[in-house]
Design an enzyme around this catalytic site. Structure first.
Site, PDB file in Angstrom:
ATOM      1  N   ARG A   1     -19.544  -0.392  51.959  1.00 25.39           N
ATOM      2  CA  ARG A   1     -18.684  -0.135  50.782  1.00 25.39           C
ATOM      3  C   ARG A   1     -17.653  -1.252  50.612  1.00 25.39           C
ATOM      4  NH1 ARG A   1     -14.306   2.819  50.944  1.00 25.39           N
ATOM      5  NH2 ARG A   1     -15.081   4.234  52.536  1.00 25.39           N
TER       6      ARG A   1
ATOM      7  N   TYR B   1     -19.812  -0.759  22.860  1.00 27.06           N
ATOM      8  CA  TYR B   1     -20.859   0.079  23.436  1.00 27.06           C
ATOM      9  C   TYR B   1     -20.295   1.503  23.528  1.00 27.06           C
ATOM     10  CZ  TYR B   1     -23.819   2.106  27.040  1.00 27.06           C
ATOM     11  OH  TYR B   1     -24.638   2.940  27.748  1.00 27.06           O
TER      12      TYR B   1
ATOM     13  N   ASP C   1     -16.523  -7.972  27.823  1.00 27.30           N
ATOM     14  CA  ASP C   1     -17.839  -7.505  28.250  1.00 27.30           C
ATOM     15  C   ASP C   1     -18.830  -8.561  27.761  1.00 27.30           C
ATOM     16  OD1 ASP C   1     -20.391  -6.361  28.394  1.00 27.30           O
ATOM     17  OD2 ASP C   1     -19.645  -4.328  28.065  1.00 27.30           O
TER      18      ASP C   1
ATOM     19  N   LYS D   1     -29.060  -5.460  32.248  1.00 26.59           N
ATOM     20  CA  LYS D   1     -29.656  -6.081  31.052  1.00 26.59           C
ATOM     21  C   LYS D   1     -30.248  -7.458  31.381  1.00 26.59           C
ATOM     22  CE  LYS D   1     -27.658  -2.428  29.396  1.00 26.59           C
ATOM     23  NZ  LYS D   1     -28.356  -1.175  29.357  1.00 26.59           N
TER      24      LYS D   1
HETATM   25  N1  PLP Z   1     -21.827  -2.816  28.240  1.00 29.25           N
HETATM   26  C1  PLP Z   1     -22.787  -2.997  27.317  1.00 29.25           C
HETATM   27  C2  PLP Z   1     -22.578  -4.003  26.232  1.00 29.25           C
HETATM   28  C3  PLP Z   1     -23.971  -2.254  27.359  1.00 29.25           C
HETATM   29  O1  PLP Z   1     -24.914  -2.458  26.429  1.00 29.25           O
HETATM   30  C4  PLP Z   1     -24.133  -1.294  28.396  1.00 29.25           C
HETATM   31  C5  PLP Z   1     -25.350  -0.467  28.472  1.00 29.25           C
HETATM   32  O2  PLP Z   1     -26.161  -0.442  27.562  1.00 29.25           O
HETATM   33  C6  PLP Z   1     -23.096  -1.124  29.336  1.00 29.25           C
HETATM   34  C7  PLP Z   1     -21.970  -1.905  29.229  1.00 29.25           C
HETATM   35  C8  PLP Z   1     -23.199  -0.102  30.442  1.00 29.25           C
HETATM   36  O3  PLP Z   1     -24.044  -0.549  31.446  1.00 29.25           O
HETATM   37  P1  PLP Z   1     -24.841   0.415  32.451  1.00 29.25           P
HETATM   38  O4  PLP Z   1     -25.805   1.203  31.644  1.00 29.25           O
HETATM   39  O5  PLP Z   1     -25.458  -0.533  33.421  1.00 29.25           O
HETATM   40  O6  PLP Z   1     -23.822   1.310  33.093  1.00 29.25           O
END
Ligand code: PLP
Length: 352
Positions: A63, A116, A189, A214
């Site tokens: 961890r 998101y 992000d 992704k």
């Molecule tokens: N940020 C963006 C732009 C996303 O498209 C996503 C998921 O689709 C996330 C964060 C969240 O990621 P996770 O599904 O790996 O938790």
């Protein structure tokens, strides 16, 4: 872990392939092993104490740190040109850890309005329970961000650029100036671009978050997240919060994502070349009413995309005739493309 000067001179593709490894391979292995161990032995009680106090480097417990996970952290942090990376169980664990490590009750956040969805719900419904308020604005217009800033209260400006799913871009450099003038940090992000196409820390952001699920992993078989801090102070704060709240990545997950990241440059180059062709095709299709892809000259921030990105990515957003019904019909008619959420894998996905 490799010679610092040699690392600094590396291009982004070289970093993707070569960075993130063991300082001293155990038996000459080329691929980083999966250190599937929850805990690590101490040579002596004194060494254990020295590791806990930070006087001695060395692993303690997964961890807190693990060589396979650290290899991935080093790789992504280097591609983002950041101080240090912190890997998390999912992208949302990265985002929630960032908020929990940098915000306090009474703080205010300014965020992109078309974030998101889950990030928006986290800010709106969960962080609000702790007295953290968020104002959602169209950050593609820096004036809107400026007007939403609350003197002495706004601690963070949080951007997604390009946004999921609307493909709107925000000027990272200009927004950083606005945030910093008011003593706030800028968090980005960078999931939709990946560090191969955009490096927000070099444009003035303080911290970057990723859903590694992704493009970076790229094979639709693992979830994961990463926070890359631009400074040691922020890095230490984030690391401490993650080890306390516990949303850590596991070594096998890290190994799979590390395998994925090695081909990020090749995958993304091909995917964005395909996306450009598809966007041009869609634009001339009689049943398509609009197409939003940063590579098309009519995209509202095409010029900004050329300035702050190294390419236009592989996500396209478009509208069809007959609205909802037309959209449902497209979703139910695709053959090679799969109707599923997510993005950035080797296959193409579509979602209404
Ligand atoms: N940020 C963006 C732009 C996303 O498209 C996503 C998921 O689709 C996330 C964060 C969240 O990621 P996770 O599904 O790996 O938790």
């Amino acid at each position: 872990m490799k010679d610092k000067k040699a690392c600094d001179a590396m291009g982004k593709s070289t970093r993707a392939i070569h960075l993130g490894g063991l300082e001293n391979p155990i038996v000459g292995e080329v691929s980083v092993p999966i250190f599937q161990s929850s805990t690590f032995s101490f040579p002596s009680a004194q060494d254990g104490a020295a590791r806990f106090s930070g006087e001695q480097t060395g692993y303690i417990y997964t961890r807190l740190g693990n060589p396979t996970i650290n290899a991935l952290e080093e790789n992504v942090a280097s591609m983002e040109a950041g101080y240090g990376g912190t890997a998390t169980a999912t992208g949302m664990a990265a985002i929630s850890t960032l908020f929990l490590s940098t915000l306090n009750g009474g703080d205010h956040v300014v965020a992109t309005d078309s974030l998101y969805g889950t990030t928006r719900v986290l800010l709106e419904s969960e962080l609000s329970r702790f007295g953290i308020r968020t104002t959602f604005v169209d950050t593609s217009n820096p004036e809107d961000t400026l007007h939403a800033m609350e003197k002495g209260k706004t601690r963070m400006v949080y951007l997604e650029t390009p946004t999921n799913p609307t493909m709107i871009l925000t000027d990272i450099r200009r927004t950083g100036e606005i945030a910093h003038a008011q003593g706030a940090i800028l968090a980005v992000d960078n999931t939709f671009a990946s560090p191969y196409l955009q490096r927000p820390l070099q444009l003035g952001a303080d911290v970057v978050v990723h859903s590694l699920t992704k493009y970076i992993n790229g094979h639709s078989d693992v979830v994961g997240g990463m926070i890359v801090a631009g400074s040691s102070e922020l890095y230490k704060r984030i690391r401490r919060t993650l080890t306390l709240f516990g949303g850590t990545m596991d070594p096998h997950q890290a190994w799979l994502i590390l395998r994925g990241v090695r081909t990020l440059p090749l995958r993304l180059e091909k995917a964005q070349a395909n996306a450009m062709q598809l966007a041009v095709y869609l634009r001339s299709h009689p049943n398509v009413t609009w197409v939003r892809y940063p590579g098309l000259p009519e995209h509202p921030q095409h010029e900004l995309a050329k300035q702050q990105m190294d390419g236009f990515g592989a996500m396209i957003c478009f509208g069809v005739k007959s609205g909802l019904e037309g959209g449902i019909s497209v979703m139910n008619s695709v053959r090679l493309i799969t109707l599923a959420v997510s993005l950035g894998g080797v296959e193409s996905l579509i979602e209404h």
